[in-house]
Design an enzyme around this catalytic site. Sequence first.
Site, PDB file in Angstrom:
ATOM      1  N   SER A 201      -5.507  -3.028  -8.725  1.00  0.00           N
ATOM      2  CA  SER A 201      -4.186  -3.401  -9.226  1.00  0.00           C
ATOM      3  C   SER A 201      -3.183  -3.414  -8.093  1.00  0.00           C
ATOM      4  CB  SER A 201      -3.724  -2.420 -10.306  1.00  0.00           C
ATOM      5  OG  SER A 201      -2.377  -2.667 -10.677  1.00  0.00           O
ATOM      6  N   HIS A 202      -2.108  -4.185  -8.277  1.00  0.00           N
ATOM      7  CA  HIS A 202      -1.029  -4.184  -7.303  1.00  0.00           C
ATOM      8  C   HIS A 202      -0.258  -2.862  -7.324  1.00  0.00           C
ATOM      9  CE1 HIS A 202      -1.890  -8.458  -7.261  1.00  0.00           C
ATOM     10  NE2 HIS A 202      -1.037  -8.624  -6.279  1.00  0.00           N
ATOM     11  N   SER A 203      -0.427  -2.105  -8.387  1.00  0.00           N
ATOM     12  CA  SER A 203       0.287  -0.840  -8.540  1.00  0.00           C
ATOM     13  C   SER A 203      -0.703   0.320  -8.619  1.00  0.00           C
ATOM     14  CB  SER A 203       1.140  -0.871  -9.815  1.00  0.00           C
ATOM     15  OG  SER A 203       1.570   0.417 -10.180  1.00  0.00           O
TER      16      SER A 203
END
Length: 242
Positions: A9-11
């Site tokens: 995930s980007h986060s």
Amino acid sequence: MTVGLVIVSHSSKIAEGVIELAAQMAPNVRIAAAGGTSDSPSRIGTSLEKVQSALEEAEQGDGVVVLTDLGSAVMTAEMTLEFLPPDTRSRIRLPQAALVEGAVAAAVQAESGGTVDEVASAAERAVVSIDPESLEPFVSHGAAAPGPSAPLEAAAEPAVTGAWTLPNKMGLHARPAAVIARALTDLDAEVTINGVDGKSVMLLMSLALGEGKELRAEATGPEAQKAIEYIGGEVKAGFGEL
């Protein structure tokens, strides 16, 4: 050993949250996070190094299924696979699936002893609440809620059925849905619960059956009676929550 999962995930918070949710229903599955960038856990982005490290953490010999959120996460995962030896790469799958629903469904399938291809397929079949075509190529058509099915041939034997009122406060929430789906996967029977596939944790969760609602099960096959007795026992016991 079981098939491992990697959440890209980007986060970092999203990756960790998805793992927290999936782990509740599949405690024996190794799930590794690859969220955020390498230089800062709080920075939004993806990291080839983090994906590589997560793959090494999740792999136990039975393969790894990688689930991603947005487009560049897919590209990062694909780039990572290009650097792996062919033998290692052959045991990794990158299905087109919704991240949260796919991770839960994949984890349950892995917990049940599914192969890497079965785990990847479970992720792609997971139900999502939005039109998957609008998210192509990140969510496959297989993630769409099932439409009208083709007429089934008449069963050789009559179906075994049962109906019970849910006594526990939370009803058929995530944990009991996963328990039932895992148990039914091991039985030689075709089972529907309130009209959906009893072996699909996501479809069971989509029923949103709360306390006081009726759970209806129908089963066919050699172990149909065993399946109905199992479901009935779990419901009457409130899934261990009474």
